[in-house]
Write an enzyme that holds these catalytic residues in place. Structure first.
Site, PDB file in Angstrom:
ATOM      1  CE  LYS A  14      46.209  51.870  29.087  1.00 21.01           C
ATOM      2  NZ  LYS A  14      46.990  50.783  29.696  1.00 21.01           N
ATOM      3  NE  ARG A  89      40.531  47.067  24.620  1.00 25.08           N
ATOM      4  CZ  ARG A  89      41.215  47.076  25.739  1.00 25.08           C
ATOM      5  NH1 ARG A  89      42.471  46.706  25.746  1.00 25.08           N
ATOM      6  NH2 ARG A  89      40.664  47.456  26.872  1.00 25.08           N
ATOM      7  NE  ARG A 128      47.804  46.713  42.295  1.00 27.03           N
ATOM      8  CZ  ARG A 128      48.121  46.741  40.997  1.00 27.03           C
ATOM      9  NH1 ARG A 128      48.948  47.657  40.547  1.00 27.03           N
ATOM     10  NH2 ARG A 128      47.612  45.874  40.161  1.00 27.03           N
ATOM     11  NE  ARG A 140      41.103  44.622  40.388  1.00 27.54           N
ATOM     12  CZ  ARG A 140      41.537  45.475  39.474  1.00 27.54           C
ATOM     13  NH1 ARG A 140      41.647  46.748  39.769  1.00 27.54           N
ATOM     14  NH2 ARG A 140      41.869  45.059  38.267  1.00 27.54           N
ATOM     15  NE  ARG A 151      44.238  43.178  31.746  1.00 31.07           N
ATOM     16  CZ  ARG A 151      44.214  44.207  32.572  1.00 31.07           C
ATOM     17  NH1 ARG A 151      44.583  44.065  33.835  1.00 31.07           N
ATOM     18  NH2 ARG A 151      43.827  45.396  32.152  1.00 31.07           N
TER      19      ARG A 151
END
Length: 186
Positions: A14, A89, A128, A140, A151
């Site tokens: 997105k 959401r 990644r 991260r 999530r």
């Protein structure tokens, strides 16, 4: 003027697509998380309300979110339209957003769903992470498979129900989010 929503689970692309749409059409991507942090940093009355909620561990109410978005889209950099990323959401938020935009005479132009394969997203994340580590860079803290799976579950349970809401209004367009970045953009 074009107002649109980009829908899809975390990692669907997105943000990448929003940046392209901003450049191509002169739109402004609105990240509600960034907006909340800016309000708190500015110390506005709304920011003080948000900070009190956040500090107490409570969620920011839909009313406050809509107030914040309403004020933000009135800014000059939003005159050509906005891209909502991460909002709405829930169906209740979608209904409130639709009502607020209609009252301003700035209805949604499009709702674009980036359809993706969740296992492919997990695989992309792991690749990644491996590439980041191979470069000797820090990963991260929230970049891990367990967090992504949580999530994705939250997206399925809370946000995915707005897909049929917008489909029922004839506004939903689905795009294969697994295609290459340029193909998705087209």
């Amino acid at each position: 003027m074009m107002n649109m929503i980009l829908l899809g689970p975390p990692g669907a692309g997105k943000g990448t697509q929003a940046k392209r749409l901003e450049e191509k059409f002169g739109l402004k991507q609105l990240s509600t998380g960034d907006m909340l942090r800016a309000e708190m940093a500015a110390g506005t009355d709304l920011g003080k309300k948000v900070k009190a909620l956040v500090d107490s561990g409570a969620l920011v109410t839909d009313d406050i979110m809509i107030q914040m978005i309403s004020a933000r889209i009135d800014q000059p950099d939003c005159k050509n339209g906005v891209i909502f990323d991460g909002f709405p959401r829930t169906v209740a938020q979608a209904e409130a957003l639709d009502a607020m935009l209609a009252a301003k005479g700035r209805p949604l132009s499009a709702v674009v769903e980036l359809k993706v394969d969740e296992e492919a997203l997990v695989s992309r994340l792991n690749t990644r992470i491996a590439e980041t580590r191979a470069r000797g860079e820090a990963v991260r803290a929230d970049d891990n498979e367990e967090t992504l799976r949580k999530r994705l579950q939250v997206f399925r349970e809370q946000t995915a129900p707005i897909i049929p809401y917008y489909a029922g209004r004839g506004m939903l367009q689905s795009v294969d989010g697994m295609a290459g970045i340029d193909d998705v953009a087209r």
